[in-house]
Design an enzyme around this catalytic site. Structure first.
Site, mmCIF file in Angstrom:
data_model
loop_
_atom_site.group_PDB
_atom_site.id
_atom_site.type_symbol
_atom_site.label_atom_id
_atom_site.label_comp_id
_atom_site.label_asym_id
_atom_site.label_seq_id
_atom_site.Cartn_x
_atom_site.Cartn_y
_atom_site.Cartn_z
ATOM 1 N N CYS A 279 24.472 14.737 23.794
ATOM 2 C CA CYS A 279 23.699 13.307 23.927
ATOM 3 C C CYS A 279 24.615 12.108 24.117
ATOM 4 O O CYS A 279 25.699 11.887 23.140
ATOM 5 C CB CYS A 279 22.538 12.947 22.996
ATOM 6 S SG CYS A 279 21.365 13.957 23.162
ATOM 7 N N CYS B 175 20.567 13.722 27.798
ATOM 8 C CA CYS B 175 19.868 12.756 27.028
ATOM 9 C C CYS B 175 20.630 11.546 26.535
ATOM 10 O O CYS B 175 21.829 11.519 26.741
ATOM 11 C CB CYS B 175 19.491 13.496 25.684
ATOM 12 S SG CYS B 175 20.895 14.754 25.129
#
Ligand code: NAG
Ligand code: NAG
Ligand code: NAG
Ligand code: NAG
Ligand code: NAG
Ligand code: NAG
Length: 275
Positions: free
Chosen positions: A100, A181
């Site tokens: 992420c 993400c």
């Protein structure tokens, strides 16, 4: 009798020559078959060897299992009839953890983006993960009725839509984008008239899978050269923004190629501070 004997001898000599000839042809056929067999096996073995070596660099415990899942997608199939779903078992077998805030997508900037990500650990492209690394730069296909992997005479990217290489990249791109993400980055090319194309893998697959439940923002980095052709105001980017899942913030910044080079030569400032 006296005349028959030499004739007989001549006949037996002829027979011997025919025998040697037939034997020679048989030996030749066997030799050709062995050579062809070795070349075919070398194709399979070479691709498999490269694949497994690259897989092992990611500390994957069972790279043979990952290879088996990869191979079943195309082996024994018509090389124009391999849909992207054929690689679902490969996606399931390859251990992939999304990073992420560090995920980097790209379109028409392949060399620059990889030069940039290779020099630092700040960003991760698909090709830097086990999903893409195992097959990056390779060509492969199967054949109906054969258990071999071929690396030559395979259909090219545009020869037919459902070819093993193109379907692979579509499937792994989808998996990479499904996992996107946090703050996500995409490098686009400011030296072409249409930096964002809805026909590209980025436009047709990745962008469509970005999900606001996982993603906070999409940060477009428009890589420009000395005389930029397009910039962040280009209409194609309005289309990109419109296609983005509601709730994902959109940003765009122009960054020169020279600046990127400078950043990758100074790894300590690469993480975010380059733009
Ligand atoms: C793989 O494992 C070795 C030893 O445990 C470690 O030094 C290396 O950093 C690991 N590599 C990756 C890509 O995780
Ligand atoms: C953008 O595309 C042009 C033309 O294909 C290419 O020469 C150039 O290297 C690309 N720029 C980047 C940053 O990849
Ligand atoms: C994404 O970037 C913004 C702005 O830089 C920052 O405030 C936010 O914490 C980042 N999100 C995550 C998940 O790190
Ligand atoms: C995002 O994920 C949610 C929950 O998994 C799902 O309901 C939604 O359809 C997804 N949106 C897109 C654009 O894929
Ligand atoms: C962006 O491109 C447009 C035309 O394509 C141009 O008019 C504008 O000055 C450019 N903006 C910047 C900041 O370079
Ligand atoms: C900007 O985008 C439009 C539509 O996507 C395209 O037709 C145009 O040529 C692009 N480039 C420039 C430099 O204006």
């Amino acid at each position: 009798m006296e005349q028959g004997e030499p004739r007989l001898r001549k006949k037996s000599w002829r027979r011997r020559y025919i025998c040697i000839g037939v034997l020679g042809v048989l030996v030749l056929i066997v030799v050709i078959a062995v050579v062809v067999g070795l070349v075919l096996r070398n194709n399979t073995q070479q691709l498999k060897g490269t694949f497994i070596d690259r897989c092992k660099k990611f500390n994957v415990s069972d790279c043979q299992k990952v290879w088996d899942a990869f191979e079943q997608a195309y082996v024994g199939r018509d090389p124009c009839e391999v849909p992207m779903e054929a690689y679902d078992p490969f996606i399931a077998a390859a251990p992939f953890e999304p990073a992420c805030n560090r995920m980097m997508f790209w379109s028409k900037t392949k060399d620059v983006v990889h030069e940039f990500t290779a020099k630092s650990d700040c960003f991760v492209t698909l090709e830097d993960t086990v999903l893409g690394a195992v097959a990056d730069g390779l060509t492969w296909c199967g054949k109906k009725g054969s258990s071999e992997t071929f690396t030559t005479d395979c259909p090219g990217w545009v020869d037919c839509v459902n070819n093993p290489v193109r379907s692979f990249w579509k499937r792994v791109s989808a998996a990479f984008a499904d996992a996107a993400c946090g703050n996500v980055t995409a490098m686009l090319n400011g030296s072409i008239t249409t930096p964002f194309s809805s026909q590209s893998i980025f436009g047709s697959i990745e962008l469509k899978r970005f999900n606001s439940t996982r993603m906070e923002s999409l940060n477009v980095v428009m890589v420009t050269q000395k005389n930029p052709v397009a910039n962040c105001t280009n209409a194609s980017l309005k289309m990109l923004k419109a296609e983005l899942d509601n709730g994902i913030q959109y940003y765009c910044k122009e960054v020169s190629e020279a600046q990127l080079k400078e950043c990758s030569n100074n790894p300590q400032i690469t993480c975010g501070a380059c733009w």
